[in-house]
Design an enzyme around this catalytic site. Structure first.
Site, short mmCIF file in Angstrom:
data_model
loop_
_atom_site.label_atom_id
_atom_site.label_comp_id
_atom_site.label_asym_id
_atom_site.label_seq_id
_atom_site.Cartn_x
_atom_site.Cartn_y
_atom_site.Cartn_z
N ASP A 67 8.03 11.13 6.61
CA ASP A 67 7.15 12.02 5.86
C ASP A 67 5.69 11.83 6.24
O ASP A 67 5.35 10.89 6.97
CB ASP A 67 7.35 11.84 4.34
CG ASP A 67 7.54 10.38 3.92
OD1 ASP A 67 7.16 9.49 4.72
OD2 ASP A 67 8.06 10.12 2.83
N ASP A 136 10.45 7.12 -9.44
CA ASP A 136 11.11 8.29 -10.03
C ASP A 136 12.37 8.67 -9.27
O ASP A 136 12.92 9.75 -9.47
CB ASP A 136 10.14 9.48 -10.10
CG ASP A 136 9.69 9.97 -8.72
OD1 ASP A 136 10.12 9.40 -7.69
OD2 ASP A 136 8.90 10.93 -8.67
N HIS A 138 12.70 9.12 -5.96
CA HIS A 138 12.60 9.90 -4.72
C HIS A 138 12.97 9.04 -3.51
O HIS A 138 12.82 7.81 -3.54
CB HIS A 138 11.20 10.53 -4.55
CG HIS A 138 10.08 9.58 -4.29
ND1 HIS A 138 8.94 9.53 -5.07
CD2 HIS A 138 9.88 8.64 -3.33
CE1 HIS A 138 8.10 8.62 -4.59
NE2 HIS A 138 8.66 8.06 -3.53
N GLU A 143 11.18 14.69 -4.34
CA GLU A 143 10.94 14.37 -5.75
C GLU A 143 12.06 14.96 -6.61
O GLU A 143 12.87 15.76 -6.14
CB GLU A 143 9.59 14.96 -6.17
CG GLU A 143 8.39 14.38 -5.43
CD GLU A 143 7.97 12.99 -5.93
OE1 GLU A 143 8.83 12.23 -6.42
OE2 GLU A 143 6.77 12.68 -5.84
C1 F6R Z 1 7.43 6.61 2.42
C2 F6R Z 1 8.52 7.13 1.63
C3 F6R Z 1 8.61 6.89 0.17
C4 F6R Z 1 8.53 5.41 -0.19
C5 F6R Z 1 8.59 5.24 -1.71
C6 F6R Z 1 8.47 3.79 -2.11
O1 F6R Z 1 7.59 6.99 3.79
O2 F6R Z 1 9.33 7.80 2.19
O3 F6R Z 1 9.83 7.40 -0.30
O4 F6R Z 1 9.59 4.73 0.42
O5 F6R Z 1 7.56 5.98 -2.30
O6 F6R Z 1 7.21 3.34 -1.77
P1 F6R Z 1 6.87 1.78 -1.81
O7 F6R Z 1 7.73 1.13 -0.79
O8 F6R Z 1 5.41 1.69 -1.44
O9 F6R Z 1 7.16 1.31 -3.19
#
Ligand code: F6R
Length: 257
Positions: A67, A136, A138, A143
Site C-alpha cells: 500500500d 480495527d 484491517h 478497512e
Molecule cells: C502497512 C499495512 C498496514 C499495517 C497495519 C499495522 O503496509 O499494510 O496494514 O500492517 O496498519 O501497522 P503496525 O505494524 O504499525 O501496527
C-alpha cells in the site's frame, strides 16, 4: 491457519525470517510481498543481519509493497516506498528496481492500480506475503466494510487508523485521508502468508482474525479462507485467543517438528 504465539517480537522475527530464508534459498528470484508499519521491522532487521553475517542474498528477489499513502511528496520520509527503502532495501542486496509499489501520486490512480495488478500477475504472483494487522482488523489498508474480493484501489482510512498512524507524523492532521491498497482478493492470491501481530492493542483484532466469523467488519478474517497462512503473535497480542493452549499444543506437536 497455523497460530504461533511466541514470547517476544524477536522470537517472531527469527521464526518468520526462517520462512523467508527457506523460500529465497530454494527460489532466489522469489516474489516477496512487503508490509510497512512497525510490526515487520524486527523481521526486516533479522533478514538484514542474516544478509550481513550469513550471506543470505536477495540479489535476484523481487518485491511488491501492499500500500501507499495518496498525496505525500515522493521524497516524504513516511511515503511507504521510502520507508521500505530505509527499513528493508538498505539492509539487504535486493535490487531497488525490482521493488515495486502502488502509486499514490499518479494522475490517473485507477489506471495505475490496474497496471499494478497486471505487474504482480506478470511476475507470477506473490510467493510469500508479509502482513501486519490494524487495531480495527484491517490488512494492508482494507478497512472495515472492504469487499472480501476487492482489488488494488484508492480508499479512505478510518479515523482509528489515522490516529494509530499519527505517531509517524507530526500530528494526526498530517496523516493522509486516502491510500492506495492491494485488495483483500489480491492478497488472497499470494501463495503463502505470514502475519505478524505484536502488542496488547492487537489482541482483539487477532482474536477476531483467528476465531471470529468471516466478515467484512473485521477484514482480516478473510484470511481464514487462505490455504497457507501462519499467524505469529506475541503473548500480548495472543492474549484474547480462547483456544490458545490448543494452538500451542498443535505447534509443539506439528508433524515436521
Ligand atoms: C502497512 C499495512 C498496514 C499495517 C497495519 C499495522 O503496509 O499494510 O496494514 O500492517 O496498519 O501497522 P503496525 O505494524 O504499525 O501496527
Amino acid at each position: 491457519m497455523e497460530i504461533v504465539v511466541l514470547p517476544t517480537a524477536e522470537d517472531i522475527a527469527r521464526a518468520a525470517a526462517d520462512r523467508i530464508e527457506n523460500l529465497v534459498k530454494s527460489r532466489p528470484d522469489a516474489v516477496l510481498g512487503l508490509a510497512t508499519g512497525s510490526s515487520p521491522l524486527p523481521l526486516y532487521k533479522e533478514l538484514g543481519r542474516r544478509h550481513a553475517e550469513e550471506g543470505l542474498s536477495f540479489a535476484q528477489a523481487r518485491a511488491f509493497l501492499l500500500d501507499e499513502y495518496v498525496g505525500l511528496a515522493p521524497d516524504h520520509p513516511e511515503a511507504y516506498r521510502n520507508v521500505i527503502r530505509r527499513e528493508f532495501v538498505s539492509l539487504v542486496d535486493i535490487n531497488e528496481d525490482s521493488v515495486k509499489s502502488p502509486s499514490g501520486t499518479a494522475d490517473d490512480i485507477t489506471a495505475a492500480c490496474a497496471e499494478y495488478e497486471k505487474a504482480m500477475q506478470a511476475a507470477g504472483g506473490v510467493d510469500i506475503q508479509i502482513l501486519g494487522i490494524g487495531t480495527d482488523g484491517h490488512i494492508a489498508f482494507n478497512e472495515p466494510a472492504s469487499a472480501l474480493t476487492s482489488r488494488t484501489r484508492i480508499t479512505t482510512l478510518t479515523e482509528q487508523t489515522r490516529e494509530d498512524n499519527a505517531r509517524f507524523f507530526d500530528s494526526i492532521d498530517d496523516v493522509p485521508m486516502h491510500v492506495v491498497t492491494q485488495g483483500l482478493g489480491t492478497i488472497m492470491e499470494s501463495k503463502e502468508i505470514v502475519l505478524i501481530a505484536t502488542g496488547a492493542n492487537k489482541a482483539e483484532a487477532v482474536a477476531q482474525l483467528v476465531e471470529g466469523p468471516v466478515s467484512a467488519f473485521w477484514p482480516a478474517t478473510v484470511l481464514q479462507n487462505h490455504q497457507h497462512i501462519t499467524v505469529f503473535a506475541d503473548e500480548a497480542a495472543g492474549a484474547d485467543l480462547k483456544l490458545l493452549s490448543y494452538y500451542d499444543h498443535m505447534y509443539r506437536n506439528r508433524p515436521e517438528a
